[in-house]
Structure formats: C-alpha cells, structure tokens
Design an enzyme around this catalytic site. Structure first.
Site, short mmCIF file in Angstrom:
data_model
loop_
_atom_site.label_atom_id
_atom_site.label_comp_id
_atom_site.label_asym_id
_atom_site.label_seq_id
_atom_site.Cartn_x
_atom_site.Cartn_y
_atom_site.Cartn_z
N ARG A 187 24.53 22.74 18.97
CA ARG A 187 24.48 23.41 20.37
C ARG A 187 23.53 24.64 20.20
O ARG A 187 23.63 25.22 19.28
CB ARG A 187 25.57 23.52 20.90
CG ARG A 187 26.41 22.36 21.29
CD ARG A 187 27.84 22.57 21.51
NE ARG A 187 28.75 21.75 21.85
CZ ARG A 187 29.42 20.88 21.19
NH1 ARG A 187 29.12 20.76 19.97
NH2 ARG A 187 29.80 19.97 21.99
N ASP A 255 26.59 25.80 25.77
CA ASP A 255 27.47 24.84 24.56
C ASP A 255 27.07 23.51 24.93
O ASP A 255 27.73 22.76 24.35
CB ASP A 255 28.88 25.38 24.65
CG ASP A 255 29.62 25.36 25.97
OD1 ASP A 255 29.07 26.02 26.95
OD2 ASP A 255 30.35 24.53 26.37
#
Length: 453
Positions: A187, A255
């Site tokens: 991420r 995220d």
C-alpha cells in the site's frame, strides 16, 4: 494437491524484504468451515482450480500452507491517513498474506485474507469478518471486474461458525473468512510507515521490490521517481474507472490504495442509483470527503502522500513534476473508460473529452438511473430532450466498438447492483440460508462482463 494443466508456480518474493515489513502470525482455529464461494475462474489463472473442495477448505479455511509457498502467514505492517488523519497504529489487523504465485501472464499475485483472526495490529478488534461483509465483497468485486475496473478478486468465502457482535448490524451475526487474489498488497501506507520510521534502507529495498516484482523493471538511476510515475499512472486510471463504473469505494484512505493501482478492501461501497457527484457510501463520511465526484481528488491526494514518503530517498523536484501529470493521465483515462462503457471507439483526445463532458452534464441534469443509461447507450440510444442534445450531436460520428449480439442484450433489464438488491440477497441468506439469489447474481454479472468485454 492435484496437478493442473497450467502449472501452479509458487513464488514467495515478499521474503526478500525481511521482517521489517511483516509479522509472522497464525490463523484462527474456526469452529467449522463451510465453503460458500470458490472462484474457479480466478483459481485457474494461478494453477489452483483443480483443488477438490476438501483441499480448498483445508488451504483457505484452515490455512494449511500451499506447497513451496509461505510456511506461515504474514501480517503486513503499514501506516496510513484515515480520512486525512495520520494513524501510525494500524496494519493487517484481521488479515494476512497467505501465499504468492505467478499467474498465467507471469504477474506476481498474492492470496490475502480478511477475517482470519487476530494479529499484533488488531488493537481491540476480534480479527473476524461477518458473513454479510464477505458476501458484499464478492458482489462488489465481481461487478467491478465486469465493468472493467482493475480489482482484487474474491477467491474464496468460507463460513466459520462463530456468532459475532457488531454495532452496525443486527447481532449476533454469522462469520466468515474471505481470501482475495490481488496483484500485491503493498500500500501507499507501507511506504508511509518506513518514512515515519526513517528506515531508508528498507525503503530502498521496497522500491526495488515493487519495481522488479510488480512492474517488471530493474531500478534505474532514479528509482523513486520512476515508481511514483508508475503509481500515478495506475491510480489515475483507477479513479477514472470508478467514475465510469458509477462506483463509490467509500474509504479511500492511504492504507487502502495499492501501489499497482488495483482496487481492494471493500467496506461501505455503493454503486450510484443516479449520477450524483455528492453521493457518499459511508454513513460516517459526514463531510463527503470520499463522495463519488471527489474520488479523483482523494486518489490524487493519496499519491501526494506517496511522494512525501519517497522524499526521504529522493530529491523533491522530480517527484513534484510527476505528481503534476496526474490530471492529464486522469482526463485521458476517464474518456477512455466512459467511451468503453458507451461501446464506442475513441476518435481523439479533444473530441472524446467533449463527448464525455456532454454525457456527464446530461446525466447530472436528468438524474437518470446510471445502469439503465449505459445499457441503452451501448446500443446507440441516448435519451431524448434538451439535456442530451449536445451528447447526441457529438456521438453521431463514433463507431461501435462491439456488436450488441451477446445474449445479455436480449433482456431489456440491465444488470445493476443497487443497495436494495444487495440487501435482498443477504436477507435470503440470513433468513433462510438461501444462496440462490447470490448464485444467480454472480451468473448475471459474469454474463454482463462477457457482453462488455
């Protein structure tokens, strides 16, 4: 495990990064494992379609390691901006990376979980997933794939026999464990964590890992700049594909943005009933930060946070120059994506953008059902009336990209995924353990995908 015509090719490359980016964890020991969904179409792409149901459940419900793959699951570490507030206390709290392998095209693919138990990053959570949440994610990913959005694939859904208490739905509720097939779980927040810790050594290794294993490139003179360029291009395309699909992710935190530009991690998602830029998916998004029309802005902002993180190992000027290309990449991609859904062959950047703008203005003015509009438009039928007068004029010289001869078009009802139908599918499961609506919806979505492809 049985042999498959296309070989299973394990390749656990994540181990190259060392334990600076993950924690070794154990899966929960569930009371039962009842297979509810297996995606053989996706499994075939990674050489796993020949597994029996018993083998499938052993690997994806009990998490027995796949041959020559990760010996134990890994919970990935990351930070992230959550609704623009930085949180250094997150990571894989109810999931882990279970295995990595190559698909038929040679891409490195991850099998990751949701609802597989507690990890060091669970905080006060139980590490579980509701069965309803799993059903919703299967529906979302199948619909997005059919609509041309690069997305994680719901690989497996297994009911686990626990009664879960949740504040946002009737409880106790049934539990499940989901397995996703994704082109990486790295991420933007993975990079943010390393920048926060000033771990430049691991940051450099991670940049090399992503370039080599996810983009097929050896790091050059300015690897951070090259990585950002690739991510900007992919995430601009992701934002464009959301708009063309009429999709609202709901929680576009850093995220939740994959560095391959592949959509994943579906919570309070929605598909638009009508073309409303202010439409939100999450009941807690009071400011409309991630509203439908603000998704390109949100994804661009997230790319900026990647650039900030890469600043620890790169000069600022080339990173800024790359960030400034996001808008142009997005404009090109959104024209291509909407023309694809309209069933038209592009003619040129300016002409395509003008048509797309006219279509969007008409949709906003008339507030038409989105899926109905695109279903009719694919056959060359734009609505009558003044709101679409410009669009009708501009569409005239365009050629169809595909004949409307698939069986899908013989029914006059478009395949849609509005919230009422999602709730009806779940109610049948919750009230009567009736999975027929769920199964028939998956079939209908895949038929639409074949018609559009």
């Amino acid at each position: 495990m049985n042999e498959t015509p296309q070989a299973y090719r394990p390749d656990p490359r994540i181990l190259e990064l060392g334990d600076a980016v993950y924690d070794v964890v154990e899966a929960a020991n569930f009371p039962e494992t009842r297979l509810r969904f297996r995606n053989d179409r996706a499994a075939d792409e990674v050489g796993l379609a020949a597994l029996s149901d018993a083998e499938w459940t052993r690997h994806f419900g009990r998490f027995a390691p796949l041959p020559d793959n990760l010996p134990r699951p890994l919970a990935l570490r990351y930070h992230g901006h959550q609704f623009r507030s930085y949180n250094p206390d997150i990571g894989d709290g109810r999931g882990f990376l279970f295995a990595q392998m190559r698909d038929h095209g040679g891409r490195l693919m991850d099998l990751g979980t949701k609802g597989s138990g507690q990890t060091p990053w669970s905080r006060f959570g139980d590490g579980r997933l509701t069965l309803k949440g799993g059903v919703r994610e299967v529906l979302a990913t199948e619909m997005l794939e059919a609509l041309g959005v690069g997305t994680s694939r719901s690989f497996s859904l297994i009911e686990t026999g626990e009664a879960l208490e949740r504040n946002d739905e009737p409880s106790p509720t049934r539990s499940a464990v989901l397995v996703r097939l994704s082109h990486s779980h790295i991420r933007i927040g993975t990079f943010q964590r390393l920048a926060y810790l000033r771990d430049d050594e691991t940051m450099t290794r991670l940049i090399g890992y992503v370039l080599r294993n996810l983009y097929g490139e050896e790091p050059g003179d300015e690897p951070a700049t090259r990585l950002l360029d690739l991510v900007v291009r992919r995430t601009a395309r992701l934002a464009a594909s959301y708009m063309a699909a009429g999709f609202v992710h709901g929680v576009l935190n850093t995220d939740n943005i994959n560095v391959t530009g592949e959509s994943f991690d579906y919570g309070p998602w929605r598909f638009l009933p009508t073309w409303d830029p202010a439409f939100t998916a999450a009941y807690f998004d009071h400011a409309g930060l991630y509203a439908f029309g603000r998704q390109p802005e949100a994804i661009h902002w997230n790319a900026m946070q990647l650039a900030v993180s890469l600043r620890t190992v790169s000069e600022a000027a080339p990173l800024i120059a790359v960030l400034e290309t996001f808008g142009d990449h997005y404009q090109t991609a959104v024209s291509e994506a909407i023309l694809w859904r309209l069933g038209l062959v592009p003619r040129g950047a300016e002409e395509d953008a003008a048509l797309v703008g006219a279509v969007e203005r008409g949709l906003r003015a008339e507030m038409l059902p989105v899926d109905r509009f695109f279903f009719d438009a694919f056959a060359g039928h734009l609505p009558d009336g003044d709101a679409f007068a410009e669009a009708r004029a501009r569409v005239a010289p365009y050629a169809a990209r595909k004949a409307r001869d698939h069986l899908y078009w013989r029914d006059d009802t478009p395949c849609a995924m509005v919230i009422g139908e999602v709730e009806a599918i779940w109610s049948a499961i919750a009230d009567r353990d009736d999975w027929s609506l769920f199964a028939s919806k998956i079939t209908a979505i895949r038929e639409m995908g074949a018609a559009l492809a």
